[in-house]
Design a protein around this motif. Structure first.
Motif, PDB file in Angstrom:
ATOM      1  N   LYS A  39       1.611  -5.773   8.716  1.00 44.58           N
ATOM      2  CA  LYS A  39       1.387  -5.585   7.279  1.00 44.58           C
ATOM      3  C   LYS A  39       1.263  -4.103   6.918  1.00 44.58           C
ATOM      4  O   LYS A  39       1.903  -3.622   5.982  1.00 44.58           O
ATOM      5  CB  LYS A  39       0.108  -6.334   6.834  1.00 44.58           C
ATOM      6  CG  LYS A  39       0.098  -7.801   7.205  1.00 44.58           C
ATOM      7  CD  LYS A  39      -1.193  -8.495   6.789  1.00 44.58           C
ATOM      8  CE  LYS A  39      -2.446  -7.937   7.438  1.00 44.58           C
ATOM      9  NZ  LYS A  39      -2.553  -8.164   8.890  1.00 44.58           N
ATOM     10  N   SER A  40       0.405  -3.387   7.659  1.00 43.11           N
ATOM     11  CA  SER A  40       0.219  -1.954   7.368  1.00 43.11           C
ATOM     12  C   SER A  40       1.519  -1.197   7.589  1.00 43.11           C
ATOM     13  O   SER A  40       1.882  -0.324   6.793  1.00 43.11           O
ATOM     14  CB  SER A  40      -0.862  -1.356   8.274  1.00 43.11           C
ATOM     15  OG  SER A  40      -2.099  -1.944   8.002  1.00 43.11           O
ATOM     16  N   THR A  41       2.198  -1.532   8.661  1.00 45.98           N
ATOM     17  CA  THR A  41       3.460  -0.849   8.958  1.00 45.98           C
ATOM     18  C   THR A  41       4.456  -1.074   7.830  1.00 45.98           C
ATOM     19  O   THR A  41       5.129  -0.133   7.395  1.00 45.98           O
ATOM     20  CB  THR A  41       4.040  -1.368  10.288  1.00 45.98           C
ATOM     21  OG1 THR A  41       3.042  -1.220  11.304  1.00 45.98           O
ATOM     22  CG2 THR A  41       5.282  -0.598  10.681  1.00 45.98           C
ATOM     23  N   PHE A  61      -1.849  -1.042  -1.698  1.00 49.03           N
ATOM     24  CA  PHE A  61      -3.222  -1.124  -1.179  1.00 49.03           C
ATOM     25  C   PHE A  61      -3.175  -1.708   0.229  1.00 49.03           C
ATOM     26  O   PHE A  61      -2.542  -2.733   0.449  1.00 49.03           O
ATOM     27  CB  PHE A  61      -4.071  -2.055  -2.044  1.00 49.03           C
ATOM     28  CG  PHE A  61      -4.346  -1.555  -3.435  1.00 49.03           C
ATOM     29  CD1 PHE A  61      -5.523  -0.875  -3.725  1.00 49.03           C
ATOM     30  CD2 PHE A  61      -3.437  -1.773  -4.464  1.00 49.03           C
ATOM     31  CE1 PHE A  61      -5.791  -0.426  -5.017  1.00 49.03           C
ATOM     32  CE2 PHE A  61      -3.688  -1.331  -5.760  1.00 49.03           C
ATOM     33  CZ  PHE A  61      -4.872  -0.653  -6.034  1.00 49.03           C
ATOM     34  N   ASP A  62      -3.841  -1.054   1.162  1.00 51.69           N
ATOM     35  CA  ASP A  62      -3.911  -1.602   2.525  1.00 51.69           C
ATOM     36  C   ASP A  62      -5.354  -1.989   2.856  1.00 51.69           C
ATOM     37  O   ASP A  62      -6.165  -1.143   3.212  1.00 51.69           O
ATOM     38  CB  ASP A  62      -3.386  -0.597   3.551  1.00 51.69           C
ATOM     39  CG  ASP A  62      -3.200  -1.250   4.916  1.00 51.69           C
ATOM     40  OD1 ASP A  62      -3.491  -2.461   5.052  1.00 51.69           O
ATOM     41  OD2 ASP A  62      -2.762  -0.558   5.855  1.00 51.69           O
ATOM     42  N   GLU A  63      -5.663  -3.253   2.699  1.00 52.76           N
ATOM     43  CA  GLU A  63      -7.002  -3.792   2.959  1.00 52.76           C
ATOM     44  C   GLU A  63      -8.102  -2.919   2.352  1.00 52.76           C
ATOM     45  O   GLU A  63      -8.993  -2.441   3.059  1.00 52.76           O
ATOM     46  CB  GLU A  63      -7.216  -3.974   4.464  1.00 52.76           C
ATOM     47  CG  GLU A  63      -6.156  -4.888   5.084  1.00 52.76           C
ATOM     48  CD  GLU A  63      -6.651  -5.611   6.324  1.00 52.76           C
ATOM     49  OE1 GLU A  63      -7.850  -5.930   6.382  1.00 52.76           O
ATOM     50  OE2 GLU A  63      -5.829  -5.868   7.216  1.00 52.76           O
ATOM     51  N   PRO A  64      -8.047  -2.712   1.040  1.00 56.52           N
ATOM     52  CA  PRO A  64      -8.961  -1.760   0.406  1.00 56.52           C
ATOM     53  C   PRO A  64     -10.420  -2.168   0.435  1.00 56.52           C
ATOM     54  O   PRO A  64     -11.287  -1.326   0.217  1.00 56.52           O
ATOM     55  CB  PRO A  64      -8.462  -1.707  -1.049  1.00 56.52           C
ATOM     56  CG  PRO A  64      -7.789  -3.021  -1.255  1.00 56.52           C
ATOM     57  CD  PRO A  64      -7.148  -3.345   0.060  1.00 56.52           C
TER      58      PRO A  64
HETATM   59 MG    MG Z   1      -3.340  -3.293   8.876  1.00 53.95          MG
END
Ligand code: MG
Ligand code: ADP
Length: 242
Positions: A40-42, A160-163
């Motif tokens: 997901k982050s990638t 947004f990455d797991e804010p």
């Molecule tokens: Mg991640």
């Protein structure tokens, strides 16, 4: 606004993204979820050109990321990104955090940057904290400053990455409230989050990833209300978080 066509990415010999395709329209709110390590982050870092990819195409507002002639810093300036760990500059106060990139990247004068930054600081309810340093704020306040900082750049889309996943539970709500308001104002948003209340309330679509692949890409209603139609992996995930 954003289009991914058959994007694949490797870290060395490890394939982290496999054949990912999707598109995000202007004004759309898309939630990306899936197990830890699923990419997901990638995926969202490739959209912001923070990570290169080896195959496929990504087009952001008409700009082709895979084209070597593309000015990537210029593109990044137009894509707002909020991370799990706030990433404010610790040695700068809130106001300076809000104005630095506006002046350096967008060439705004200090007065313009201040006016703009403080407007967004007010929108996240923290105008009174403008002279404090990040270390003097709670985690929830720091994340709201990070959101205001990203908005100060007038982004065309917010990623947004797991804010909220690094926050104490009592601070999650204040950050989600800001995100809900943004979504309701029509901001194009792509949010990696496991806050399914948020997803149900404001998202238009849900993308579920597993092992570097987009396994589900469907409307919120299909995702939450017809779990029997989902893939086994998504069903298992849903059964754990709902
Ligand atoms: Mg991640
Ligand atoms: P998620 O955000 O869904 O938890 P990530 O995108 O962070 O997943 O990571 C996907 C996979 O890629 C994981 O297996 C992770 O260990 C690996 N990975 C992430 N960053 C790197 C890196 N810089 N070098 C090598 N492997 C990485």
């Amino acid at each position: 606004m954003i289009e991914l066509r058959n994007v694949s990415k490797w870290y060395g010999s490890f394939q982290v993204l496999t054949d990912c395709s999707t598109s995000i329209q202007k004004g759309e709110v898309v939630v990306i979820c899936g197990p830890s390590g699923s990419g997901k982050s990638t995926l969202i870092k490739t959209i912001n050109a923070l990570e290169p990819f080896q195959q496929g195409e990504i087009i952001v507002d008409g700009v082709h990321l895979h084209d070597p002639k593309t000015n990537l810093p210029q593109l990044r300036a137009r894509v707002g990104m909020v991370f799990q760990h706030f990433e404010l500059f610790p040695h700068l106060n809130v106001q300076e955090n809000l104005t630095l990139a506006q002046m350096k990247v967008l060439g705004r004068t200090a007065d313009e940057a201040n006016a703009h930054g403080l407007k967004y600081l007010d929108r996240v309810g923290l105008l009174a904290q403008k002279d404090k340093f990040p270390g003097q704020l709670s985690g929830g306040q720091q994340q709201r400053v990070a959101i205001a900082r990203a908005l100060s750049m007038d982004p065309i889309v917010m990623l947004f990455d797991e804010p909220t996943s690094a926050l104490d539970p009592e601070m999650v709500g204040e950050v989600l409230d800001v995100m809900v308001k943004l979504a309701q104002e029509g901001m194009t948003m792509c949010c990696v989050t496991h806050e399914m209340g948020f997803a149900r309330k404001v998202s238009h679509r849900v993308i579920f990833m597993d092992q570097g692949r987009i396994v589900e890409d469907c409307s919120k209603a299909e995702f939450f209300d017809r779990p029997e139609e989902r893939s086994p992996r998504a069903k298992e995930f849903l059964s754990k978080i709902l």
